[in-house]
Each structure stands twice: as C-alpha cells, then as structure tokens.
Design a protein around this motif. Sequence first.
Motif, mmCIF file in Angstrom:
data_model
loop_
_atom_site.group_PDB
_atom_site.id
_atom_site.type_symbol
_atom_site.label_atom_id
_atom_site.label_comp_id
_atom_site.label_asym_id
_atom_site.label_seq_id
_atom_site.Cartn_x
_atom_site.Cartn_y
_atom_site.Cartn_z
ATOM 1 N N ASP A 272 15.732 2.389 -16.822
ATOM 2 C CA ASP A 272 16.127 3.786 -16.989
ATOM 3 C C ASP A 272 16.444 4.095 -18.443
ATOM 4 O OD1 ASP A 272 15.804 4.084 -14.288
ATOM 5 O OD2 ASP A 272 17.943 4.100 -13.801
ATOM 6 N N SER A 276 14.469 6.705 -21.084
ATOM 7 C CA SER A 276 15.259 7.917 -21.340
ATOM 8 C C SER A 276 15.090 8.424 -22.766
ATOM 9 C CB SER A 276 16.740 7.638 -21.094
ATOM 10 O OG SER A 276 17.282 6.881 -22.162
ATOM 11 N N GLY A 279 19.771 8.647 -22.910
ATOM 12 C CA GLY A 279 20.656 7.792 -22.130
ATOM 13 C C GLY A 279 21.515 6.893 -23.004
#
Length: 591
Positions: A272, A276, A279
């Motif tokens: 993730d 991103s 993030g």
Amino acid sequence: MSADALLPLLKSTFGFDHFRGRQAEVVDRVMARERTLAVMPTGAGKSLTYQLPAVALDGCVVVVSPLIALMHDQLRGARAAGIRAASLTSVDMDGAETRQAYRDGTLDLLYVAPERATGEGFRALLEARTPALFAIDEAHCVSEWGHDFRPDYRLLRPLLDAFPQVPRLALTATADKHTREDILVQLGIPDDGLILAGFDRPNIRYAIRPRISPARQLLDFIAANPGPGIVYAPTRSGTERLAEQLATATGRRVAAYHAGLDSEIRARVQHDFVASEDGIVTATVAFGMGIDKPDVRFVAHAALPKSIESYYQETGRGGRDGDPAETLMLWGANDFATARVRLAELPEARVAGERARLNALAVLVETVECRRAALLRHFGENPPMNCGNCDNCLDPAAQVDATVLAQKLLSAVYRTGQSYGAGHIEAVLTGRSDERIVGRGHDKLSVFGIVEGEEARLIKPLVRSLMAREALSTTEHGGLMLGPAAKPVLKGEAPVLMAEPPLKRTKRDPRGAGAAANPVGDPLFDALRATRRELAQEAGVPPYVIFHDAVLRAMANERPTNRSALSTIPGVGAKKLDAWGDAFLAVIDQY
C-alpha cells in the motif's frame, strides 16, 4: 562495446539521452568484462549499470539482492522498460518456469537471494548456461565492518570463483573506507576496480533537533510535507503508537510496520505504501532495504539511528527520484546512553568500530556547522563548508563556549555522588533548595548555586551534549555519572562548544523542501497524475513504475502533441511510449 555505443539503447530502453554521474564508467568496465565495486549514492541509478548491460550482453545477468520485496520492486520496473526479467525466491510460484527460461536463454535478468545463490542447485543451473555478469547489490552486507553484515554474503565468493571468466559488479550506497577495502577483498575485486561516485545527495535537506515535544515536532514536520513519507521509531510499540497519533492528527493514511507483525500484514503495508502518493509508514529499521520507492518526500527519525551509516541509508530513501526531500532526526541524551549499553552486547572485535560510528553520530547531532559536511567527511570526502540545504546552513545557530559550565555540571554530578538525575543536578547548580537537597546536604556543597542568569538555561541542552560526547553517562537507575570523556573536560584539555538553544520556537516554513517540486493547482499536472493512477491500478504496479513525477511535470510544461514529441521527454522509453503514451497525449489534448 563502450558505454557511448550503448547510448541509443539507453534512450530506447529507459528514455534517457545520456548517462548520469559515473554510470558510464561503471558500464564501460562491465562491458570490458572487468571486476568492479561501484559506490554510488541512492538515487544515482545503480540498477541501470547492470540493467542496460543485461539488454546489450549475450546472456543473462544474475543479480544477488538481499530482500524479496526489493527484488520484486526492481523486477516491476525492469519489465515495464521491456527487459525480460524474473526472480527465484521462496514466494515465487513459477520457479520451474523461470529455471527453464534461464536454460533456454530467454531471460535478460535473474534476481536471486544470497541464500539461494550459494546453494548447489543454483550453481548447477548456472553451469547449464554461463551468466553474462554477476551483480551483487547492497554489497556492504559482505563486510563485517559494514553496518548491515549478512553471513550469507560471505558465501558468495566460491560461486563467483567457479565462473572466473564472468565479470562481477558489486554495488552499494553506504560504505566507509574500511568497509570498501573489505568488500574488494571478500569479492575478489582489484583495488583499481573501485569507482567511488561520492555520497552527496544535494536534493535532501537534513535537519536534526533535540527531542523536546516529539509528537508536536513530528506533526509540524509532516504538515509541511504532503507527499509519501517514513517515520522511523526504535521500538515496535513505538511504531504502533506513532501510527495512531499521526493518523488521528493528520487525517492521512498511516500504517505501522515492524518485524513482529504477521508477514501478510507487513506485505500489505509495504504494498500500500509503495503504491501510494501520500501514505506514511511508521517503522522500525525492519522497513527499508526492501523499498524501491523513488517518490518518498520525507524521512523522520523519532530517535537516534543505530549508526551514521544507518542514518545515511535511511534518510537516503527520500528523494530517490532526484526531487527535493526533507529529513528530520529527533534525539535525546538517553538515546546515546542506551546505544552505549548495547555496545557491551557485541562481539569484542566489533566494539571499536561501532563506538567510532556512534561517536560520529554524536558529532553530527552536536555540530553547529554544516550537517552535510559532517556527514560526508565521515565517508572520507572533503565537502564545502556550507551546503545551503541543512538546518545549520539555512538557520545557523550561535556557538557558545560552554567549557566552564560543563566543568561546573560535571563537578556537581561527582560531588552529589553520581547517582542523581539531571533535574536534581540543575536544582543544585541553580541554588533551588528543596527537602531532598537539604536532607542530603547538597545545599552545603561548593557547587550549590554557582550557576545563574542566562547560563542556567544551557544546563539541559548541555547535559544532552555531554552525554553525546561520553563525558556523561547514566546509571542503571537513570542517574548521571561521569563518562570516559569527563576527565579532559574537567582539566580544561577539551573545550565544550555547543549551539545556543533558541529563545523561542522558530516558525517553520509551511511548505517543506519535500513539497516544493510539483506544481500546485496546475489542472493538467493533476489530470496527468490521475491518469497515471488509473493506469497503475489496471497494470497492478505502483504509479511511479508508469512514470515519475518529473516526467509528468515535463509533460505539463512541454505539452507534446504526438508520440514523437513525447518520446523526447527524459524517462519515456520505447516500451512505455507504446504502452501508455497515447493515454497521456489524450489528457494533454484536453488542456
């Protein structure tokens, strides 16, 4: 074939018209089948020095890399450029297929971990088809003098020597002189095979602060840097606590990462984050070597890193795309005390080297001079005195000669019995009488009340400074005691210079260095980014694999109207032009 002769291939594969830094020298040696150690800063394009030869040479380049996640990130980038690449790891389900492709000669690149590379089965595979090149990534892992020694790297030499005619290329971003010399010996590379490209990362801004109010300091720092970032914490519980605090306060997506988490959770957090565009990961040092994310805009340390090499490597994960990135280290006196306790747990042979690294960190955090200069001098360079892109250069603090005050403080520690904390020592020195001080007779000592006025506000920062210098250390119960460097200070043989602490909190620029690269409010740039995000999701790759932000900025500035014009933008290779060029041209046509 020389590096110059490969320029057309460099353009068609990677979209670049010329080599950067000392890439051409490394490629020249590889193509001449010579053995080489290339020490190049993160972001200088180390992987290109074996990926380009992988396309040009007849045969497969075998890349030894320490982490599966790192291999897979590099694998995605190589395939996106049209390179026939594969990996052999414990999580790859197509191992038999990959081995057959290697035997058939249909691979340009094969990534493998050192544990697998040193096995007999892998050597038998290579004997079926001799590789074109051995590339050993993160080569500092081979040295016991390095900051991230891995015993499996020591076992690579027999494999390399079994194919003496195959050139070998060792690559690292982090190795001091002693470590470089050891790598050459351990991997059988001649002294004249060293190419030292330097350690400077001019796009990174360094800042180091005493840890006063860590949550607020980190929040201010993150608020100024809206892009992706990493916050390193020393403990697993610290990463989880920070993730919760930062997510609540910033409203951004923040995830904790440490070795105690389930492997599936770690993989998801890493995936993730890599995918991103804003993030944040709060992590222990377990997170890092496997990250091949070029657009990290900030890196923060909530406590002292393990060593100056670790600090260099961890901060180097910011700005690998060449755009501005910002770093912040928060440190406290107890960080040094804890680190020195850990030295006693190391094998005797490593203690001296680790103590030297810790002392180098002390110099870095204490200096009122250029941070970059102090960092680069540790790696044997002779940098300019002012870099213009660190906290001390941008906002220089006055230097205070605190030698006499240090002597008073050390005397107070000694005369009170070397068992009281900094608050008690400060009370004695400033003459603040309380029941504890009177009860122990410390109000009768010659050091009672000998510090007053402006000098008193220097006591707390001076305690941090003396602990960093090993003039002070802590008892097992947290009291202060004299350290090995106290005697020269008390005798006046070692001056104590320190930065004068600010009278009030400095107002921070609301936009940090890591936020300054991309255009703000440019609808075309935002639309190009949105298209990149959609294409990345369709392809199952992180957005930067499609194109870096710098490529999108160039598209927004130059507004190419056809494929030919788009192909002139650096970073747009033939494979990417065919795969995604029309989608971006369509967006540009709308604006």
